[in-house]
Write an enzyme that holds these catalytic residues in place. Sequence first.
Site, mmCIF file in Angstrom:
data_model
loop_
_atom_site.group_PDB
_atom_site.id
_atom_site.type_symbol
_atom_site.label_atom_id
_atom_site.label_comp_id
_atom_site.label_asym_id
_atom_site.label_seq_id
_atom_site.Cartn_x
_atom_site.Cartn_y
_atom_site.Cartn_z
ATOM 1 C CB CYS A 94 -0.965 -0.045 1.172
ATOM 2 S SG CYS A 94 -2.404 0.993 0.913
ATOM 3 C CG HIS A 195 -3.379 -2.967 4.555
ATOM 4 N ND1 HIS A 195 -2.118 -2.496 4.846
ATOM 5 C CD2 HIS A 195 -4.018 -1.966 3.891
ATOM 6 C CE1 HIS A 195 -2.006 -1.250 4.410
ATOM 7 N NE2 HIS A 195 -3.135 -0.901 3.824
HETATM 8 N N1 GLN Z 1 -1.937 6.909 2.444
HETATM 9 C C1 GLN Z 1 -2.069 6.044 1.260
HETATM 10 C C2 GLN Z 1 -3.473 6.146 0.660
HETATM 11 O O1 GLN Z 1 -4.394 6.563 1.337
HETATM 12 C C3 GLN Z 1 -1.762 4.598 1.616
HETATM 13 C C4 GLN Z 1 -2.746 4.016 2.620
HETATM 14 C C5 GLN Z 1 -2.296 2.687 3.188
HETATM 15 O O2 GLN Z 1 -1.123 2.373 3.279
HETATM 16 N N2 GLN Z 1 -3.306 1.872 3.626
HETATM 17 O O3 GLN Z 1 -3.668 5.797 -0.489
#
Ligand code: GLN
Length: 245
Positions: A94, A195
């Site tokens: 992510c 995740h």
């Molecule tokens: N901040 C990034 C987004 O909102 C990644 C989010 C995350 O790692 N879950 O796309």
Amino acid sequence: MYSLTICHLYPDILNLYGDRGNVIALQKRCLWRGIDVGIQNISLGRPFSAEQCDILFIGGGQDFEQEIMLEDFYKQHEEIKRYVENDGTVLAICGGYQMLGKYYETEEKLIELPGVINIETKSSKKRLIGNLVFEWVHNQTGESYRAVGFENHSGLTYLGEGVDPLGKVVKGFGNNGEDGYEGARYKNVFCSYSHGSLLPKNPHLADYILSCAFKKKYPDAPELQELNDREELEANRSMIKRLLK
Ligand code: GLN
């Protein structure tokens, strides 16, 4: 005695949704095979060394946290790029995935990035949240598997030339909710929006990543021995049954 070193980048900053579970899964799957494992936690101010690393892990984070690590990441990017171009194994999840690209656009600003791999992330007002199922293919065996996870991101990632998707979305949004792709593959870099953490319920993917690092370090060693993944596969199957019914 075989040994591998896992380098966990920014574990105290990019630590969303228990992504460190991927490091634990890789560590356990080595120890269960009698492979010794060292873990290096590398955060702000500690230099990353390509020579000391066999698997580089970067987890997810909020936009705010991605900005905190940006200055340090720029200082490290040439060594990380050298590691990647020398077929170093990477798992990026992510936010960590996004940071490997050429830029990350949030609702407020455009964050220029070192471009370790050829991807771009644009902002969206809609958050892409929910359970995720994607189908991926093991490049060596040709076998395809269904992986399960959970996604929560506002960034929409697009793959540039030379970068392939990790898999195809079966349920959920994936990279951007448009092109049907999830994650990215470049050399031995594995990226995913998933995740969960990703690897415990997806043992074939965990071993694919592990075997990339193991074969690079020990090219003459035998294949990794099979593990009894009854529970892991049951967890995978029960999630897929629940999500695709
Ligand atoms: N901040 C990034 C987004 O909102 C990644 C989010 C995350 O790692 N879950 O796309």
